[in-house]
Design a protein around this motif. Structure first.
Motif, PDB file in Angstrom:
ATOM      1  N   UNK A  87       0.820  -1.209   0.000  1.00 28.75           N
ATOM      2  CA  UNK A  87       0.000   0.000   0.000  1.00 28.75           C
ATOM      3  C   UNK A  87       0.855   1.262   0.000  1.00 28.75           C
ATOM      4  N   UNK A  88       0.472   2.214  -0.839  1.00 28.49           N
ATOM      5  CA  UNK A  88       1.082   3.543  -0.827  1.00 28.49           C
ATOM      6  C   UNK A  88       0.240   4.421   0.080  1.00 28.49           C
ATOM      7  N   UNK A  89       0.875   5.132   0.986  1.00 28.93           N
ATOM      8  CA  UNK A  89       0.176   5.972   1.951  1.00 28.93           C
ATOM      9  C   UNK A  89       0.541   7.434   1.691  1.00 28.93           C
ATOM     10  N   UNK A 107       5.200   9.284  -6.980  1.00 32.75           N
ATOM     11  CA  UNK A 107       4.389  10.471  -7.258  1.00 32.75           C
ATOM     12  C   UNK A 107       3.109  10.066  -7.978  1.00 32.75           C
ATOM     13  N   UNK A 108       2.174  10.977  -7.939  1.00 26.82           N
ATOM     14  CA  UNK A 108       0.958  10.774  -8.718  1.00 26.82           C
ATOM     15  C   UNK A 108      -0.232  10.374  -7.887  1.00 26.82           C
ATOM     16  N   UNK A 109      -1.312  10.115  -8.608  1.00 26.54           N
ATOM     17  CA  UNK A 109      -2.596   9.835  -7.977  1.00 26.54           C
ATOM     18  C   UNK A 109      -2.572   8.594  -7.095  1.00 26.54           C
TER      19      UNK A 109
END
Length: 163
Positions: free
Chosen positions: A23-25, A58-60
């Motif tokens: 997971x990206x937080x 980076x990014x959404x």
């Protein structure tokens, strides 16, 4: 005892260690949970990403996640990246020349306490901090943690490969 950067880093990494490793937080999620300034936390996390403790994207669908198993990152590793650890070796009474040979009145006491403290930092992993956080009454939880909390009772995937 630590700089504000190290305090925020340890708190944020404790929460990231509670998350699914894939997971990206978002920094904003961490900042809200920890009640810390988002821009300051972002700088701290970017520093840790440059040092390999974190990964950033980076990014959404971006954010931060641990760059290695929480079993393989100690509290000392984190603090060392953000604070001058040599300050622990300075004289507790502020004397310029303080060593085993030219000891100040508190030298022996400080040396013992300092060595035990550094040893404890080196032997406390992010997994240890995450497990403790799990048991704290009222401890917050990131949205990324929700239903995908890793089993904190067993070593992470990198631990089996390295041991």
């Amino acid at each position: 005892m630590f700089s504000q950067a190290s305090e925020y880093a340890l708190r944020a990494l404790t929460e990231l260690a509670r998350c699914d490793p894939q997971e990206w937080v978002l920094t904003s999620q961490l900042a809200k949970l920890l009640d810390v300034p988002v821009h300051y936390l972002a700088k701290v996390l970017q520093t840790l990403a440059r040092r390999g403790i974190l990964e950033s994207q980076r990014g959404r669908q971006g954010g931060f996640r641990l760059g290695m198993s929480p079993d393989n990152v100690s509290a000392y590793d984190v603090v060392r990246e953000l604070d001058d650890i040599r300050s622990l070796e300075s004289c507790i009474m502020g004397e310029n020349d303080c060593s085993d040979d030219t000891a100040c009145p508190l030298h022996a006491l400080w040396k013992t306490v300092r060595d035990e403290f550094v040893d404890a930092l080196q032997n406390t992993t992010l997994r240890d901090l995450a497990e403790f956080q799990e048991t704290r009454p009222g401890s917050g939880r990131l949205a990324a943690v929700k239903s995908k909390l890793p089993d904190l009772g067993r070593p992470g995937p990198d631990a089996a490969a390295s041991g």
